[in-house]
Design an enzyme around this catalytic site. Structure first.
Site, PDB file in Angstrom:
ATOM      1  N   CYS A  24      -0.709 -16.134  13.665  1.00  0.00           N
ATOM      2  CA  CYS A  24      -1.610 -16.557  12.583  1.00  0.00           C
ATOM      3  C   CYS A  24      -0.861 -16.447  11.242  1.00  0.00           C
ATOM      4  O   CYS A  24      -0.415 -15.344  10.872  1.00  0.00           O
ATOM      5  CB  CYS A  24      -2.861 -15.680  12.565  1.00  0.00           C
ATOM      6  SG  CYS A  24      -3.602 -15.495  14.214  1.00  0.00           S
ATOM      7  N   CYS A  65     -17.501  -1.954  11.365  1.00  0.00           N
ATOM      8  CA  CYS A  65     -16.807  -3.018  12.083  1.00  0.00           C
ATOM      9  C   CYS A  65     -15.416  -2.555  12.515  1.00  0.00           C
ATOM     10  O   CYS A  65     -14.607  -2.147  11.678  1.00  0.00           O
ATOM     11  CB  CYS A  65     -16.718  -4.246  11.186  1.00  0.00           C
ATOM     12  SG  CYS A  65     -15.872  -5.606  11.977  1.00  0.00           S
ATOM     13  N   CYS A  72       0.917  -7.522  16.778  1.00  0.00           N
ATOM     14  CA  CYS A  72       0.139  -8.538  17.510  1.00  0.00           C
ATOM     15  C   CYS A  72       1.040  -9.696  17.939  1.00  0.00           C
ATOM     16  O   CYS A  72       1.920 -10.129  17.205  1.00  0.00           O
ATOM     17  CB  CYS A  72      -1.003  -9.039  16.628  1.00  0.00           C
ATOM     18  SG  CYS A  72      -2.080 -10.223  17.475  1.00  0.00           S
ATOM     19  N   CYS A 128      -1.578 -13.614   8.657  1.00  0.00           N
ATOM     20  CA  CYS A 128      -1.874 -12.231   9.063  1.00  0.00           C
ATOM     21  C   CYS A 128      -0.681 -11.279   8.995  1.00  0.00           C
ATOM     22  O   CYS A 128       0.358 -11.509   9.616  1.00  0.00           O
ATOM     23  CB  CYS A 128      -2.446 -12.219  10.473  1.00  0.00           C
ATOM     24  SG  CYS A 128      -2.973 -10.545  10.938  1.00  0.00           S
ATOM     25  N   CYS A 142     -20.050  -3.552  14.934  1.00  0.00           N
ATOM     26  CA  CYS A 142     -19.423  -4.860  15.054  1.00  0.00           C
ATOM     27  C   CYS A 142     -18.006  -4.618  15.563  1.00  0.00           C
ATOM     28  O   CYS A 142     -17.393  -3.588  15.241  1.00  0.00           O
ATOM     29  CB  CYS A 142     -19.388  -5.541  13.691  1.00  0.00           C
ATOM     30  SG  CYS A 142     -18.554  -7.142  13.711  1.00  0.00           S
ATOM     31  N   ARG A 158     -20.969 -13.249   3.914  1.00  0.00           N
ATOM     32  CA  ARG A 158     -20.204 -12.092   3.444  1.00  0.00           C
ATOM     33  C   ARG A 158     -19.042 -12.500   2.557  1.00  0.00           C
ATOM     34  O   ARG A 158     -18.201 -13.314   2.947  1.00  0.00           O
ATOM     35  CB  ARG A 158     -19.690 -11.260   4.628  1.00  0.00           C
ATOM     36  CG  ARG A 158     -18.988  -9.967   4.152  1.00  0.00           C
ATOM     37  CD  ARG A 158     -18.686  -8.990   5.279  1.00  0.00           C
ATOM     38  NE  ARG A 158     -19.879  -8.734   6.052  1.00  0.00           N
ATOM     39  CZ  ARG A 158     -20.030  -9.087   7.326  1.00  0.00           C
ATOM     40  NH1 ARG A 158     -19.052  -9.664   7.967  1.00  0.00           N
ATOM     41  NH2 ARG A 158     -21.144  -8.838   7.943  1.00  0.00           N
ATOM     42  N   CYS A 160     -20.788 -13.103  14.462  1.00  0.00           N
ATOM     43  CA  CYS A 160     -20.237 -13.029  13.107  1.00  0.00           C
ATOM     44  C   CYS A 160     -19.025 -13.958  13.119  1.00  0.00           C
ATOM     45  O   CYS A 160     -18.053 -13.687  13.833  1.00  0.00           O
ATOM     46  CB  CYS A 160     -19.827 -11.596  12.779  1.00  0.00           C
ATOM     47  SG  CYS A 160     -18.948 -11.438  11.213  1.00  0.00           S
TER      48      CYS A 160
END
Ligand code: SAM
Ligand code: DTB
Ligand code: SF4
Length: 330
Positions: free
Chosen positions: A69, A109, A65, A72, A140, A272, A200
């Site tokens: 972040c 998801c 990616c 991550c 999702c 969650r 979400c």
């Protein structure tokens, strides 16, 4: 500026109910038993306290990616040992979803390590959504930032929820991520809402933030109008190679408090208990359920990191007298 008044519950009300950071800090500062009692009372007003919704995650495109972040393992710029994987085929996704359904998951998801999907990426996801929907599961997707029109295409494919976390409080954002701004997240969330998808949206704690930053994160979620239908609260999974690896771990009881504050401020949301369960142990998870968590990620993997396996969760549910929630019946 709205006229803001406090009611007895310490809640702030204007035209739409609003939560101040100070009011949420007061919740955080309550004696633990008082906070949990209050969260459990709110929880019982809206939900069966012994039913927990099960969502299974699948990484449909892994690693490489372009974003930075700090938490991550999938950011290309960090050396975390995550193996890159191109977008899965629809058949692979359907096979994983069928297995998840057999094990009792009701929501599937699909997560992708993208800054945002290109149109040809989205076309593939549309096919995945249609196929998973065809299995009778809720769907999702979490694909990063959306361009105008993309949320509508996902809705038309039958997507139920779009996950897009604000991750951390707005004024903490630049410490964690520099390749986009907090406002970019809000733009996508608005498009998701306008397309009529369920939202979400949650965040991560345990990133070295202050309690005030945690209260601010909760306030920013709770003050969305309307607040998200699903609120994932992640405890940072520390992965070697990421900048946040080595951060001092959050006191697990402070994590429980964060769940309780989410429950009290967003009474009707599915809260969650998300990443970090494997590191948490059964007793802390039990406290999270008492604090009002009523959804988990279910299955031995999150996106790239571990999660308790289904057998362990079934044993934990049996010990606690919990049962999986069936959205068709609730
Ligand atoms: N790339 C898309 C995006 O960032 O929106 C979707 C996938 S991204 C992996 C989904 C979410 O996973 C992030 O918003 C973050 O909340 C969570 N996440 C990523 N790494 C994590 C970690 N190490 N610990 C806890 N949560 C994490
Ligand atoms: C969310 O809030 N947490 C999930 C899901 N939404 C996409 C992801 C957790 C990822 C944990 C790190 C990993 O497994 O790569
Ligand atoms: Fe990319 Fe999402 Fe990971 Fe950020 S959280 S690096 S956007 S996969």
């Amino acid at each position: 500026m709205d006229t803001i008044t406090h009611n007895e519950a310490g809640r702030v009300s204007a035209d739409t109910p609003r939560w101040s950071v100070a009011a949420i800090e007061e919740l955080f500062a309550l004696p633990f038993n008082d906070l949990l009692f209050r969260a459990q009372q709110v929880h019982r007003e809206h939900f069966n306290p012994n039913a927990v919704q099960l969502s299974t995650l699948l990484s449909i495109k892994t690693g490489g990616c372009s974003e930075d972040c700090g938490y991550c393992p999938q950011a290309a710029r960090y050396h975390t040992g995550v193996e890159n994987q191109d977008t899965l085929s629809v058949e692979e996704v359907v096979a994983a979803a069928s297995l998840a359904r057999e094990k009792g998951a009701t929501r599937f998801c699909m997560g992708a390590a993208w800054r945002g999907p290109k149109q040809r990426d989205l076309d593939k996801v549309v096919e995945m959504v249609k196929a998973v929907r065809g299995l009778g599961m809720e769907t999702c997707a979490t694909l990063g930032m959306l361009k105008p029109g993309q949320a509508g295409q996902l809705r038309d494919a039958g997507l139920d929820y779009y996950n897009h976390n604000i991750d951390t409080a707005a004024d903490n954002y630049a410490k964690i991520i520099t390749t986009r701004e907090y406002g970019d997240r809000i733009d996508t969330l608005e498009q998701v809402r306008e397309a009529g998808l369920h939202v979400c949206c949650g965040g991560i704690v345990g990133m070295g933030e202050t309690r005030t930053a945690r209260a601010t994160l909760i306030a920013q979620l709770a003050n969305m109008d309307p607040y998200p239908e699903s609120v994932p609260i992640n405890n940072l999974v520390q992965v070697p190679g990421t900048p946040l690896h080595g951060t001092e771990a959050l006191d697990p009881l402070e994590f429980v408090r964060t769940i309780a504050c989410a429950r009290i401020t967003m009474p009707k949301a599915m809260v969650r208990l998300s990443a970090g369960r494997q590191e948490m142990g059964d007793a802390i998870q039990a406290l999270c359920f008492l604090a009002g968590a009523n959804s988990i990620f279910y299955g031995e993997k999150l996106l790239t990191t571990g999660n308790p396996d289904a057998d362990n969760d079934q044993a934990l549910f049996a010990r606690l007298g919990l049962r999986p929630m069936n959205p068709a019946l609730s």
